[in-house]
Design an enzyme around this catalytic site. Structure first.
Site, PDB file in Angstrom:
ATOM      1  N   GLY A  78       0.790  -1.226   0.000  1.00 23.43           N
ATOM      2  CA  GLY A  78       0.000   0.000   0.000  1.00 23.43           C
ATOM      3  C   GLY A  78       0.821   1.275   0.000  1.00 23.43           C
ATOM      4  O   GLY A  78       0.271   2.362   0.167  1.00 23.43           O
ATOM      5  N   GLU A 106       4.958  -5.968   1.745  1.00 20.39           N
ATOM      6  CA  GLU A 106       4.585  -6.426   0.401  1.00 20.39           C
ATOM      7  C   GLU A 106       4.348  -5.248  -0.543  1.00 20.39           C
ATOM      8  O   GLU A 106       3.224  -5.050  -1.022  1.00 20.39           O
ATOM      9  CB  GLU A 106       3.300  -7.262   0.483  1.00 20.39           C
ATOM     10  CG  GLU A 106       3.372  -8.444   1.412  1.00 20.39           C
ATOM     11  CD  GLU A 106       1.995  -9.098   1.636  1.00 20.39           C
ATOM     12  OE1 GLU A 106       0.960  -8.494   1.303  1.00 20.39           O
ATOM     13  OE2 GLU A 106       1.977 -10.219   2.157  1.00 20.39           O
ATOM     14  N   PRO A 107       5.362  -4.438  -0.830  1.00 21.95           N
ATOM     15  CA  PRO A 107       5.119  -3.311  -1.734  1.00 21.95           C
ATOM     16  C   PRO A 107       4.989  -3.779  -3.189  1.00 21.95           C
ATOM     17  O   PRO A 107       5.754  -4.628  -3.647  1.00 21.95           O
ATOM     18  CB  PRO A 107       6.389  -2.459  -1.565  1.00 21.95           C
ATOM     19  CG  PRO A 107       7.454  -3.449  -1.185  1.00 21.95           C
ATOM     20  CD  PRO A 107       6.756  -4.526  -0.391  1.00 21.95           C
ATOM     21  N   GLY A 108       4.012  -3.236  -3.896  1.00 20.90           N
ATOM     22  CA  GLY A 108       3.868  -3.527  -5.321  1.00 20.90           C
ATOM     23  C   GLY A 108       4.059  -2.255  -6.125  1.00 20.90           C
ATOM     24  O   GLY A 108       5.049  -2.067  -6.837  1.00 20.90           O
ATOM     25  N   ARG A 109       3.123  -1.328  -5.927  1.00 20.02           N
ATOM     26  CA  ARG A 109       3.139  -0.051  -6.648  1.00 20.02           C
ATOM     27  C   ARG A 109       4.465   0.685  -6.476  1.00 20.02           C
ATOM     28  O   ARG A 109       5.007   1.252  -7.440  1.00 20.02           O
ATOM     29  CB  ARG A 109       2.010   0.830  -6.092  1.00 20.02           C
ATOM     30  CG  ARG A 109       1.788   2.138  -6.801  1.00 20.02           C
ATOM     31  CD  ARG A 109       0.796   2.994  -6.014  1.00 20.02           C
ATOM     32  NE  ARG A 109      -0.346   2.227  -5.574  1.00 20.02           N
ATOM     33  CZ  ARG A 109      -1.490   2.118  -6.256  1.00 20.02           C
ATOM     34  NH1 ARG A 109      -1.646   2.781  -7.368  1.00 20.02           N
ATOM     35  NH2 ARG A 109      -2.480   1.365  -5.783  1.00 20.02           N
ATOM     36  N   CYS A 159     -15.282   2.926 -26.373  1.00 22.41           N
ATOM     37  CA  CYS A 159     -16.641   3.413 -26.596  1.00 22.41           C
ATOM     38  C   CYS A 159     -17.315   3.857 -25.307  1.00 22.41           C
ATOM     39  O   CYS A 159     -18.386   3.358 -24.953  1.00 22.41           O
ATOM     40  CB  CYS A 159     -17.451   2.324 -27.276  1.00 22.41           C
ATOM     41  SG  CYS A 159     -16.653   1.780 -28.781  1.00 22.41           S
ATOM     42  N   GLU A 160     -16.669   4.718 -24.582  1.00 24.51           N
ATOM     43  CA  GLU A 160     -17.255   5.266 -23.358  1.00 24.51           C
ATOM     44  C   GLU A 160     -16.789   6.701 -23.184  1.00 24.51           C
ATOM     45  O   GLU A 160     -15.589   6.972 -23.321  1.00 24.51           O
ATOM     46  CB  GLU A 160     -16.771   4.481 -22.121  1.00 24.51           C
ATOM     47  CG  GLU A 160     -17.268   3.081 -22.093  1.00 24.51           C
ATOM     48  CD  GLU A 160     -17.267   2.479 -20.693  1.00 24.51           C
ATOM     49  OE1 GLU A 160     -17.172   3.239 -19.711  1.00 24.51           O
ATOM     50  OE2 GLU A 160     -17.378   1.254 -20.615  1.00 24.51           O
TER      51      GLU A 160
END
Ligand SMILES: Cc1ncc(COP(=O)(O)O)c(C=O)c1O
Length: 458
Positions: free
Chosen positions: A272, A314-317, A385-386
């Site tokens: 996080g 547990e760093p990801g970002r 298409c949004e």
């Protein structure tokens, strides 16, 4: 296009092509990899490779991943937390090269599906350094984890205790952690705040669910309870919530000892850790986090008379996010009667769903040509298409932006490609690694042939 007098960040360089290639990444005015430099002809060099040159070679949209940035970030965690275990959260972005880099830098791996587990194992990632997560692990996933001998499995729900115990013989126990919910709200968006009760992850401490689950796990001879886990949320930039988590988890460790006479040797605080997406953004200071969390853990354990458990993070970002730059080709520039400008690019919410999901902001920059034009407000939109397919709202870009231009979006290494979809059968983009002036393709572009190959009937 609305003309502006002052750009919010430096416009693409108008200096001659002899711009020194040693100018700091900060000169680019955004959260760029440390290796980023203004390059000749308005290009930006990352890992010594021009983004425009890479776009020509590999096509667009292209994700350019700076190997040195990934390794440097992994190393910074190891340096800051020499006695802790650092697991890279594969959900942020995983491919075989990424698995190699983090393994070589001494990190473990947190995976949350058999797909991530299988990819890591086939890349040769040491299974003992893998931890398996997931709030809905299938029996097949648990079986695969056992067969590959993963180091730890995090028990996330009541059904999993018996399900896992049934797969394990008492003489080859499985090391497990129990995921608890400490009741702490943190994170940038409600969708990723996982530290509070009333949601699908983990066992709340309040009300006794965590204590019940722990008692059940301790009753299973095939399960070796190594410790507690919690994950508060994502994009957290303050240390304080982690300190509160330490307090809550050490209290629970003391209760477990009082009730069961066991001291658990591990404490996993999840990930996080927040990064910068815009020039002025705050980010989590990893060194400060390391010192304060380690100190707090020592103090609380001393107060409770407990041995200090081994810390796991547990760093990801924070490892992958700042390491990639997405490069898009502008396909159309549209001015509306009310003075709005839309620059539509050849990617969008299928390669980066974060703006549509969370309203996430990004910075963007013209690369590959110089512009003498003033600055203008532009919505950089995708090709899907949004109407909500907006990559960067209200970007400041040169007023003469035109089809064929290249736009680069930094800080796109985490939760873009890993959340990419097959929407509109546009196909997921290619990923190229850059290092020491060389680029190599890691993941090829998904083609219509890939989609057709999955069809087995009509
Ligand atoms: C259990 C767990 N650990 C680690 C992470 C990684 O989070 P981040 O990439 O924000 O560091 C997540 C993200 O959702 C998670 O759910």
């Amino acid at each position: 296009m609305t003309q502006l007098t002052a750009p919010a960040f430096p416009a693409p360089s108008t200096a001659p092509s002899t711009v020194p290639s040693t100018a700091p990444a900060d000169a680019l005015g955004g959260p760029w990899p440390a290796s980023a430099r203004p390059g000749p002809g308005g290009d930006v060099l990352v890992g010594g490779v021009g983004l425009a040159e890479a776009a020509e070679r590999f096509g667009t949209p292209l994700y350019v991943l700076d190997e040195a940035e990934v390794r440097g970030r992994a190393r910074a965690y190891r340096r800051a937390l020499p006695h802790a275990e650092v697991l890279y959260a594969a959900k942020a972005f995983l491919c075989s090269a990424m698995a190699d880099w983090v393994a070589e830098e001494g990190l473990g791996l947190d995976v949350c599906s058999s797909g991530e587990l299988w990819l890591a194992a086939s890349a040769g990632f040491p299974a003992q350094r893998i931890l398996l997560h997931g709030n809905a692990k299938s029996p097949e996933e648990l079986r695969l984890a056992r067969r590959l001998r993963v180091g730890r499995i995090v028990i996330d729900g009541p059904a999993e205790i018996a399900r896992l115990a049934a797969l394990v013989a008492a003489d080859t126990p499985q090391r497990v952690l129990v995921r608890v919910v400490p009741g702490i709200a943190a994170g940038h968006h409600a969708a990723v705040r996982t530290g509070v009760g009333g949601q699908k992850f983990g066992f709340p401490i309040e009300g006794g669910d965590a204590a019940d689950a722990i008692a059940r796990v301790l009753d299973q001879p095939g399960l070796e309870l190594a410790g507690l886990h919690c994950h508060l949320g994502s994009q957290i930039t303050e240390v304080e919530p982690y300190l509160q988590a330490v307090d809550a988890l050490v209290r629970l460790l003391a209760e477990i000892r009082a009730q069961h006479g066991v001291e658990l040797p591990e404490l996993d605080l999840g990930g996080g850790h927040g990064i910068r997406y815009l020039p002025g953004d705050a980010e989590l200071d990893v060194a400060d986090f390391a010192v304060r969390v380690t100190d707090r853990l020592a103090v609380r354990c001393a107060e409770a008379g407990l041995e200090v458990p081994r810390l796991i993070v547990e760093p990801g970002r924070a490892v992958a996010g700042p390491a990639a730059v997405a490069v898009y080709r502008v396909l159309s520039v549209k001015h509306t009667a009310d003075g709005h400008c839309f620059a539509a690019v050849d990617g969008g919410m299928s390669d980066n769903p974060r703006p549509a999901l969370y309203g996430s902001p990004y910075s963007v920059r013209l690369v590959g040509r110089r512009s003498e034009a003033g600055a203008a407000r532009v919505d950089v939109v995708g090709r899907h298409c949004e109407a909500g397919d907006v990559l960067v709202r209200d970007a400041v870009l040169p007023a003469d932006l035109r089809p064929g231009d290249l736009l680069a979006v930094p800080a796109t290494g985490a939760y873009q490609l890993s959340m990419a979809s097959g929407y509109n059968l546009v196909g997921r983009p290619a990923v190229a690694a850059v290092k020491d002036g060389r680029a190599r393709l890691l993941i090829r572009r998904e083609t219509v042939e890939d989609f057709r190959l999955r069809e087995v009937g009509r």
